[in-house]
Design a protein around this motif. Structure first.
Motif, PDB file in Angstrom:
ATOM      1  N   TYR A 360      22.813 -51.993 -10.078  1.00  0.00           N
ATOM      2  CA  TYR A 360      22.829 -51.178 -11.289  1.00  0.00           C
ATOM      3  C   TYR A 360      22.170 -49.851 -10.981  1.00  0.00           C
ATOM      4  O   TYR A 360      21.247 -49.794 -10.171  1.00  0.00           O
ATOM      5  CB  TYR A 360      22.092 -51.876 -12.440  1.00  0.00           C
ATOM      6  CG  TYR A 360      22.939 -52.914 -13.098  1.00  0.00           C
ATOM      7  CD1 TYR A 360      23.953 -52.540 -13.967  1.00  0.00           C
ATOM      8  CD2 TYR A 360      22.757 -54.264 -12.820  1.00  0.00           C
ATOM      9  CE1 TYR A 360      24.765 -53.493 -14.553  1.00  0.00           C
ATOM     10  CE2 TYR A 360      23.556 -55.219 -13.413  1.00  0.00           C
ATOM     11  CZ  TYR A 360      24.559 -54.832 -14.277  1.00  0.00           C
ATOM     12  OH  TYR A 360      25.366 -55.757 -14.857  1.00  0.00           O
ATOM     13  N   GLY A 393      20.316 -64.582 -14.875  1.00  0.00           N
ATOM     14  CA  GLY A 393      19.952 -63.459 -14.017  1.00  0.00           C
ATOM     15  C   GLY A 393      20.566 -63.541 -12.640  1.00  0.00           C
ATOM     16  O   GLY A 393      20.318 -62.695 -11.790  1.00  0.00           O
ATOM     17  N   GLY A 395      23.614 -63.096 -11.823  1.00  0.00           N
ATOM     18  CA  GLY A 395      24.629 -62.057 -11.622  1.00  0.00           C
ATOM     19  C   GLY A 395      25.999 -62.458 -12.142  1.00  0.00           C
ATOM     20  O   GLY A 395      26.998 -61.805 -11.832  1.00  0.00           O
ATOM     21  N   LYS A 396      26.066 -63.499 -12.948  1.00  0.00           N
ATOM     22  CA  LYS A 396      27.356 -63.989 -13.449  1.00  0.00           C
ATOM     23  C   LYS A 396      28.039 -62.949 -14.343  1.00  0.00           C
ATOM     24  O   LYS A 396      29.227 -62.665 -14.184  1.00  0.00           O
ATOM     25  CB  LYS A 396      27.158 -65.308 -14.223  1.00  0.00           C
ATOM     26  CG  LYS A 396      26.452 -66.392 -13.421  1.00  0.00           C
ATOM     27  CD  LYS A 396      26.299 -67.663 -14.205  1.00  0.00           C
ATOM     28  CE  LYS A 396      25.400 -67.509 -15.446  1.00  0.00           C
ATOM     29  NZ  LYS A 396      23.992 -67.165 -15.122  1.00  0.00           N
ATOM     30  N   SER A 397      27.258 -62.390 -15.291  1.00  0.00           N
ATOM     31  CA  SER A 397      27.858 -61.390 -16.183  1.00  0.00           C
ATOM     32  C   SER A 397      28.295 -60.159 -15.399  1.00  0.00           C
ATOM     33  O   SER A 397      29.298 -59.528 -15.717  1.00  0.00           O
ATOM     34  CB  SER A 397      26.858 -60.970 -17.263  1.00  0.00           C
ATOM     35  OG  SER A 397      26.598 -62.063 -18.101  1.00  0.00           O
ATOM     36  N   THR A 398      27.523 -59.825 -14.360  1.00  0.00           N
ATOM     37  CA  THR A 398      27.879 -58.675 -13.541  1.00  0.00           C
ATOM     38  C   THR A 398      29.207 -58.936 -12.839  1.00  0.00           C
ATOM     39  O   THR A 398      30.084 -58.056 -12.783  1.00  0.00           O
ATOM     40  CB  THR A 398      26.763 -58.401 -12.515  1.00  0.00           C
ATOM     41  OG1 THR A 398      25.516 -58.314 -13.220  1.00  0.00           O
ATOM     42  CG2 THR A 398      27.013 -57.126 -11.755  1.00  0.00           C
TER      43      THR A 398
HETATM   44  N1  LIG Z   1      22.470 -52.879 -17.441  1.00  0.00           N
HETATM   45  C1  LIG Z   1      21.656 -53.335 -16.501  1.00  0.00           C
HETATM   46  N2  LIG Z   1      20.826 -52.482 -15.856  1.00  0.00           N
HETATM   47  C2  LIG Z   1      20.005 -52.914 -14.884  1.00  0.00           C
HETATM   48  N3  LIG Z   1      19.926 -54.194 -14.473  1.00  0.00           N
HETATM   49  C3  LIG Z   1      20.715 -55.103 -15.082  1.00  0.00           C
HETATM   50  C4  LIG Z   1      21.616 -54.714 -16.122  1.00  0.00           C
HETATM   51  N4  LIG Z   1      22.276 -55.829 -16.540  1.00  0.00           N
HETATM   52  C5  LIG Z   1      21.794 -56.851 -15.782  1.00  0.00           C
HETATM   53  N5  LIG Z   1      20.859 -56.425 -14.906  1.00  0.00           N
HETATM   54  C6  LIG Z   1      20.154 -57.243 -13.913  1.00  0.00           C
HETATM   55  O1  LIG Z   1      21.120 -57.751 -13.037  1.00  0.00           O
HETATM   56  C7  LIG Z   1      20.829 -59.095 -12.703  1.00  0.00           C
HETATM   57  C8  LIG Z   1      22.021 -59.965 -13.036  1.00  0.00           C
HETATM   58  O2  LIG Z   1      22.258 -59.921 -14.423  1.00  0.00           O
HETATM   59  P1  LIG Z   1      23.471 -60.686 -15.091  1.00  0.00           P
HETATM   60  O3  LIG Z   1      24.698 -60.376 -14.327  1.00  0.00           O
HETATM   61  O4  LIG Z   1      23.467 -60.372 -16.515  1.00  0.00           O
HETATM   62  O5  LIG Z   1      23.063 -62.208 -14.854  1.00  0.00           O
HETATM   63  P2  LIG Z   1      23.578 -63.518 -15.576  1.00  0.00           P
HETATM   64  O6  LIG Z   1      24.782 -63.194 -16.390  1.00  0.00           O
HETATM   65  O7  LIG Z   1      23.860 -64.427 -14.441  1.00  0.00           O
HETATM   66  O8  LIG Z   1      22.453 -64.016 -16.401  1.00  0.00           O
HETATM   67  C9  LIG Z   1      19.583 -59.470 -13.472  1.00  0.00           C
HETATM   68  O9  LIG Z   1      18.495 -59.345 -12.605  1.00  0.00           O
HETATM   69  C10 LIG Z   1      19.508 -58.428 -14.554  1.00  0.00           C
HETATM   70  O10 LIG Z   1      18.160 -58.170 -14.858  1.00  0.00           O
END
Ligand SMILES: Nc1ncnc2c1ncn2[C@@H]1O[C@H](COP(=O)(O)OP(=O)(O)O)[C@@H](O)[C@H]1O
Ligand SMILES: [Mg+2]
Length: 621
Positions: A360, A393, A395-398
Motif C-alpha cells: 500500500y 490481515g 492480505g485476502k481483501s488485497t
Molecule cells: N488501505 C490500506 N492502506 C494501508 N494498509 C492497508 C490498507 N488496507 C489493508 N492494509 C494492510 O494490508 C494488510 C492486509 O490487509 P487485508 O488485505 O485487508 O487483509 P485481510 O482481508 O486478509 O484481513 C494488513 O496488514 C492491513 O493492515
C-alpha cells in the motif's frame, strides 16, 4: 500551505481570473459592457448635476428666476442616464452571476468526475471530508472574485475616463484626482495583501473543521460506544475556536481598512472644494465645473471599492483553486488498456496471479510502503471455485481488490483468460469480473435500482434471477413494495445479511465470468451461505462463473475445488480442504477457532437478527 508571498498571490489570483474569463468569454463581455456603461454614466451624471447647479440653481438663487427649459433638459438627461444605468447594472449583475455559478457548477462536475476516475490508491490517501470540501467550499472559493470582477474592470475604465475628463476640465483639479485615485488603488492593494495569509488560514481551518465533524459523525457508533463524546467534542471545539480566531482577525483587518477606504474619497472631495474655490476665484473654472468634479469624487468612491473586493477575495480564490487543481491534476495512475475479451462468450474466465507483490502506498510520500503481498501465485481455473483462507490481515481483501483491478500490483502479473488486466478496457473488465466486498454498499434507492444499476439488458426477470441465486428472492418478495421498495440511506431498513445478499445479487445480475467474493456473506446464516455458493457453482441456467471466495466456514470452504491458505501476504499452502486440515496446523487451528466462534454466534442467533436501527449504525470502516 501553498499561499506563498502576497505578491505571487496577486499574480496567481489574476491568472485564476484569466482562466475564468477564457472559459466564459461571452458572458464576461456582457457583464463588463454593462459595467463600463455604468461607469461612463456615473461620470456623465456628475457633469449633468454640475450643469443643473451651475445653469439652473445658481441663476435661480441669484436672480430668482428658474430656467424652465434648462431644467426640463437636465431632468430628461438625468432620467435617461438613470434608465441606462439600470440597464448597465442589470447586464453586469446578471453576467457576473451567470459566470460565477456556471463556473462553480462546471468545476463541481469536473472534480466529482475526477474522483470517480481516480484509482482506489488515491482515495486511500484522501479523507471523505477533504473530498467534500474540495467539491464544495474550495470550488466556491475559487470563483468568489468572479462576482465583483466585472464591476472592478468597469471601474478601472471609469477611473481612466474620470482622470481624462478632469484634465479636460482643469489641470489643478486633475492633479487632485491623480493623487487620490492611485492612493485609493494602493490602499486596496495593501488591504488585500494583508488579507491574504488570514484568508488562506481561515480557508484551511474551514476544511479541517468539516473534516473533524465528518469523521465524528461517520464514526458515531464508535464515539458513542467508547464513551468518546467529550474528547470528540473537545477536539472539534479547539479547531472551531481556531477558525473563530482566524475569522475575527479577518474581521479586525476589515474594521481598520474599510473606514479608510470610505474616508479617502471624502478627503478627495474636500481637496477638490479647496483647490476648486481658489481656481474659481481666479476665474479658471466655472461653478458648473467645480460642482461636477466635487460630485464626481463622491460618486466614484463606491465603485472603486469593487477593485478592493476582487483583490480581497483573491487569496481565498487562490487557496481554493490550488486544492481544486490538486484533484484535477491528480494522475490516474491506472490507465486502462485497449484490449477487450470476447464479449459474446459466457464461458467462465480463468484468473491467474503470477508472482504478485503489493505494497500500500505510504501515508506520506517519503516513507516506504509496507509490503502486504509477496510472491503470490495461484490460478482460478475456468469454472472452478477457489477458497482463500487466512487470518485477519493476511492480505485476502488485497488479493480480491487486485483480482478486479481496484489496485495494481507493484510487481508480477494478474491475467484474465491470459490477458494482463492492465491491458483490458474498463468496460471489458467490468463485464468480466465482479467483486462483492466485505462491507456491502447499498444506494438510497429501490431494490430494483440497486441491483440493475441502469445496466443495459437487466430487466425484472434478470433481477429476480439474480435475487434467486443470492437467496434474496424470498425476503425481497416479502417487502411491502417488492422490487420498488426503497431501502433507505446505506440500506438502513435492511439487516446486514440482507444487504450482503442484495450486493451479491447486484454483482450476479451483470453475469460476470469471474466472481470474487470477499467474505461477502459473513452476516448470512452459514447454511444459507453454503446454499448460495452451491447454487453459484451449478446455476439452473448452466452458465457457472469461476469463483474466488474469501471464506472461513467449513461448509463453504468444503465446496471449493481448491483452498489457498495465506498468512502474512504469502501463499503458505494449497490443496483441498481435507488435505490442508491434516497437513497444515495453522489452517486446522483457524478453521476450528472460527467454527467455535460461529457456534457461539449461532446460539446468540445474530445472523440476520440485527435490528434495522443497529445495523444502520454499523461502522463501515
Ligand atoms: N488501505 C490500506 N492502506 C494501508 N494498509 C492497508 C490498507 N488496507 C489493508 N492494509 C494492510 O494490508 C494488510 C492486509 O490487509 P487485508 O488485505 O485487508 O487483509 P485481510 O482481508 O486478509 O484481513 C494488513 O496488514 C492491513 O493492515
Ligand atoms: Mg478482508
Amino acid at each position: 500551505m501553498a499561499s506563498g508571498t502576497s505578491r505571487d498571490v496577486l499574480g496567481r489570483g489574476l491568472r485564476v481570473l484569466g482562466r475564468a474569463i477564457r472559459e466564459q468569454p461571452r458572458i464576461f463581455a456582457v457583464a463588463v459592457s454593462g459595467s463600463v456603461l455604468f461607469g461612463l454614466l456615473v461620470i456623465a451624471s456628475a457633469y449633468v448635476v454640475g450643469g443643473v447647479v451651475g445653469d439652473v440653481v445658481v441663476p435661480a438663487v441669484e436672480r430668482g428666476e428658474v430656467a424652465r427649459g434648462a431644467l426640463a433638459l437636465a431632468a430628461t438627461a438625468l432620467f435617461g442616464i438613470s434608465v441606462l444605468r439600470v440597464v448597465g447594472i442589470f447586464g453586469r449583475r446578471l453576467g457576473a452571476g451567470y459566470m460565477q455559478y456556471r463556473l462553480q457548477a462546471a468545476y463541481r462536475r469536473r472534480v466529482t468526475r475526477r474522483y470517480l476516475e481516480l484509482p482506489l490508491a488515491w482515495h486511500h490517501r484522501n479523507s471523505t471530508g477533504t473530498l467534500l470540501s474540495n467539491a464544495n467550499s474550495d470550488v466556491e472559493a475559487a470563483w468568489y472574485p468572479i462576482a465583483p470582477l466585472p464591476f472592478a474592470v468597469g471601474t478601472l475604465v471609469m477611473l481612466v475616463g474620470a482622470v481624462a475628463s478632469l484634465f479636460f476640465t482643469d489641470w489643478a483639479l486633475a492633479l487632485v484626482g491623480l493623487a487620490v485615485f492611485p492612493a485609493l488603488f494602493a490602499l486596496n492593494v495593501v488591504y488585500s495583501r494583508r488579507m491574504a495569509p488570514r484568508q488562506a488560514r481561515a480557508q484551511r481551518l474551514r476544511a479541517e473543521v468539516s473534516g473533524i465533524a465528518h469523521e465524528s459523525f461517520d464514526g458515531a457508533l464508535v464515539v458513542k460506544t467508547m464513551g468518546r463524546e467529550a474528547q470528540e467534542t473537545a477536539r472539534f471545539a479547539s479547531r472551531a475556536g481556531e477558525l473563530r480566531d482566524a475569522l475575527i482577525s479577518v474581521g479586525r483587518l476589515r474594521g481598520v481598512f474599510d473606514p479608510m477606504l470610505e474616508t479617502l474619497p471624502s478627503l478627495g472631495t474636500l481637496a477638490v472644494l479647496v483647490v476648486g474655490a481658489l481656481r474659481l476665484r481666479e476665474g479658471a473654472i466655472t461653478v458648473t465645473e467645480l460642482v461636477s468634479v466635487a460630485f464626481l469624487f463622491t460618486v466614484l468612491a463606491f465603485p472603486v471599492r469593487a477593485i478592493g473586493w476582487v483583490l480581497a477575495e483573491l487569496p481565498r480564490s487562490v487557496a481554493g483553486w490550488d486544492r481544486v487543481r490538486r484533484v484535477l491534476d491528480a494522475t490516474g495512475e491506472m490507465p486502462y488498456g485497449t484490449t477487450t475479451l470476447d464479449p459474446a462468450t459466457r464461458e467462465p474466465a480463468t484468473l491467474a496471479f503470477d508472482d504478485v507483490h503489493f505494497a500500500y502506498e505510504p501515508a506520506e510520500a517519503h516513507l516506504p510502503g509496507a509490503q502486504v503481498l509477496g510472491e503470490v501465485t495461484f490460478t482460478v481455473p475456468a469454472g472452478k471455485t477457489v477458497a482463500l483462507v487466512g487470518p485477519t490481515g493476511a492480505g485476502k481483501s488485497t488479493i480480491a481488490s487486485l483480482a478486479v483491478r481496484l489496485v495494481d500490483p507493484g510487481a508480477g502479473r494478474i491475467t484474465l483468460d491470459g490477458v494482463d488486466v492492465r491491458e483490458l478496457t474498463a468496460a471489458s473488465l467490468a463485464a468480466t469480473a465482479a467483486l462483492v466486498a466485505q462491507v456491502p454498499f447499498v444506494f438510497d434507492d429501490t431494490v430494483r435500482a440497486n441491483i440493475a444499476l441502469d445496466r443495459a439488458g437487466i430487466g425484472d426477470d434478470e433481477v429476480w434471477a439474480a435475487l434467486r441465486l443470492a437467496e434474496a428472492d424470498g425476503f425481497v418478495a416479502a417487502l411491502p413494495d417488492g422490487l420498488d421498495t426503497m431501502v433507505g440511506e446505506r440500506g438502513t431498513s435492511l439487516s446486514g445479511g440482507q444487504r450482503q445478499r442484495l450486493t451479491l445479487a447486484r454483482a450476479l445480475a451483470g453475469r460476470p465470468r469471474l466472481l470474487v467474493l470477499d467474505d461477502a456473506t459473513s452476516a448470512v446464516d452459514p447454511r444459507v451461505e453454503a446454499a448460495i455458493l452451491a447454487g453459484l457453482r451449478a446455476p439452473a441456467d448452466g452458465a457457472p462463473a469461476s469463483i474466488l471466495v474469501v471464506a472461513y466456514r467449513r461448509a463453504t470452504i468444503a465446496l471449493a475445488d481448491e483452498v489457498i491458505y495465506v498468512e502474512q501476504g504469502r501463499v503458505v499452502a494449497r490443496g483441498t480442504h481435507t488435505e490442508l486440515l491434516s497437513t497444515v496446523p495453522g489452517y486446522a487451528d483457524l478453521v476450528t477457532a472460527y467454527e467455535q466462534a460461529e457456534q457461539e454466534r449461532e446460539q446468540n442467533r445474530t445472523y440476520d437478527e440485527v435490528t434495522p436501527l443497529t445495523s444502520g449504525l454499523e461502522v463501515d470502516r
